[in-house]
Design a protein around this motif. Structure first.
Motif, PDB file in Angstrom:
ATOM      1  N   ASP A  89     -23.050   6.105 -24.284  1.00 59.28           N
ATOM      2  CA  ASP A  89     -23.433   7.514 -24.419  1.00 59.28           C
ATOM      3  C   ASP A  89     -23.603   8.209 -23.073  1.00 59.28           C
ATOM      4  O   ASP A  89     -23.478   9.439 -22.975  1.00 59.28           O
ATOM      5  N   ALA A  90     -23.913   7.429 -22.018  1.00 60.74           N
ATOM      6  CA  ALA A  90     -24.136   8.020 -20.703  1.00 60.74           C
ATOM      7  C   ALA A  90     -22.875   8.059 -19.850  1.00 60.74           C
ATOM      8  O   ALA A  90     -22.921   8.541 -18.720  1.00 60.74           O
ATOM      9  N   ARG A  96     -16.427   6.918 -23.512  1.00 67.71           N
ATOM     10  CA  ARG A  96     -17.422   6.494 -24.492  1.00 67.71           C
ATOM     11  C   ARG A  96     -16.809   5.721 -25.656  1.00 67.71           C
ATOM     12  O   ARG A  96     -17.220   4.600 -25.961  1.00 67.71           O
ATOM     13  N   GLN A  97     -15.857   6.322 -26.326  1.00 68.75           N
ATOM     14  CA  GLN A  97     -15.277   5.669 -27.495  1.00 68.75           C
ATOM     15  C   GLN A  97     -14.516   4.400 -27.153  1.00 68.75           C
ATOM     16  O   GLN A  97     -14.609   3.407 -27.892  1.00 68.75           O
ATOM     17  N   GLY A 139     -15.065   0.327 -19.364  1.00 66.10           N
ATOM     18  CA  GLY A 139     -16.307   0.836 -18.789  1.00 66.10           C
ATOM     19  C   GLY A 139     -16.167   1.362 -17.380  1.00 66.10           C
ATOM     20  O   GLY A 139     -17.151   1.838 -16.803  1.00 66.10           O
ATOM     21  N   GLU A 140     -14.986   1.293 -16.800  1.00 62.10           N
ATOM     22  CA  GLU A 140     -14.795   1.793 -15.441  1.00 62.10           C
ATOM     23  C   GLU A 140     -14.693   3.315 -15.440  1.00 62.10           C
ATOM     24  O   GLU A 140     -14.087   3.911 -16.338  1.00 62.10           O
ATOM     25  N   VAL A 141     -15.286   3.938 -14.432  1.00 68.51           N
ATOM     26  CA  VAL A 141     -15.231   5.388 -14.289  1.00 68.51           C
ATOM     27  C   VAL A 141     -14.644   5.729 -12.926  1.00 68.51           C
ATOM     28  O   VAL A 141     -14.683   4.924 -11.992  1.00 68.51           O
ATOM     29  N   PRO A 148     -25.199  10.256 -12.431  1.00 70.85           N
ATOM     30  CA  PRO A 148     -25.772   9.531 -13.580  1.00 70.85           C
ATOM     31  C   PRO A 148     -24.720   8.711 -14.341  1.00 70.85           C
ATOM     32  O   PRO A 148     -25.020   7.619 -14.829  1.00 70.85           O
ATOM     33  N   GLN A 149     -23.519   9.232 -14.426  1.00 71.96           N
ATOM     34  CA  GLN A 149     -22.448   8.509 -15.114  1.00 71.96           C
ATOM     35  C   GLN A 149     -22.043   7.265 -14.327  1.00 71.96           C
ATOM     36  O   GLN A 149     -21.751   6.211 -14.917  1.00 71.96           O
ATOM     37  N   GLN A 150     -22.006   7.376 -13.002  1.00 67.80           N
ATOM     38  CA  GLN A 150     -21.679   6.206 -12.186  1.00 67.80           C
ATOM     39  C   GLN A 150     -22.775   5.142 -12.282  1.00 67.80           C
ATOM     40  O   GLN A 150     -22.490   3.939 -12.318  1.00 67.80           O
TER      41      GLN A 150
END
Length: 249
Positions: A89-90, A96-97, A139-141, A148-150
């Motif tokens: 969710d974060a 996310r999905q 899960g990698e961004v 906050p997302q990192q």
């Protein structure tokens, strides 16, 4: 092994021992000149019983620790996977999905595919590790993500490391077996303990039968208990996939 089957085996061993007592008393009755040997037989039987109790305790502790360790690994793995699912969710919207889908796919694979394989004491294929790698990539961004997302992505990777360690422990526990040396001592010790019961000149055959039946039945039960616990993911006393089904049922 079901409870009824265990009861039948224990009762069967006890009745076989009782028949052996009847055969011994009929074929080799106790005479008066055999009485002086009672003290010697009692001392030797006591020493054998003590040594056998040590072997029994060692076997029970060994298989129980393996089973408990397997259950702990399952709980840690499922809990960390659930945390990853919640942390999605974060993450950025486009991540996310994929993380949720990858977590659910991995959980279903563990329950539906890997669990029957572990119950059969067979090695697992590398599919589970490939699914974990997919979960890692999901899960990698990117560097352009918000702080906050990192941070959430770093926490996802931390939970993934817990899953990785727990999975390794689960795979190792599924392949662990009680040492053949201990099994040999367990079976030979049980046979010797029962055999020494026939050295005593108990004149009341009913008392002798009850003693031998009780001892043989209890030894058979203990050996069956060790056999069941020796399968950490067995259907009777083994660890269950409830932790996964509770979170991803």
């Amino acid at each position: 092994m079901a409870l009824l089957e265990t009861f039948v085996v224990v009762l069967g061993v006890a009745f076989v021992a009782a028949l052996a007592v009847f055969a011994k008393t009929r074929l080799f009755p106790v005479h008066e000149d055999e009485e002086p040997r009672e003290d010697v037989a009692e001392y030797i039987a006591m020493m054998v019983s003590v040594l056998y109790a040590v072997v029994l305790g060692l076997c029970l502790v060994s298989v129980w620790e393996t089973r408990s360790s397997a259950a702990d690994h399952v709980q840690v793995e499922a809990s960390a996977l659930h945390q990853m699912y919640l942390l999605a969710d974060a993450l950025p919207a486009d991540r996310r999905q994929p993380v949720r889908d990858a977590a659910e796919t991995y959980a279903r694979h563990v329950v539906d595919v890997e669990w029957p394989v572990m119950e059969a004491r067979e090695p697992l294929d590398p599919t589970g590790w490939r699914l974990l790698e997919q979960l890692r990539r999901a899960g990698e961004v990117s560097d352009s993500a918000k702080v906050p997302q990192q941070i959430a992505a770093q926490e996802v990777l931390a939970q993934l490391s817990y899953i990785d360690d727990a999975r390794r422990g689960r795979e190792a526990a599924a392949q662990e077996r009680l040492s053949p040396v201990l099994w040999t001592g367990l079976l030979i010790g049980g046979a010797l303990t029962l055999a020494f019961m026939f050295l005593f000149g108990i004149r009341r055959s009913t008392t002798h039968v009850v003693m031998v039946m009780g001892l043989s039945g209890f030894i058979a039960f203990t050996v069956l208990l060790i056999h069941q616990l020796d399968s950490p993911f067995g259907t009777t006393l083994g660890a269950t996939p409830d932790a996964f089904t509770r979170y991803f049922g």
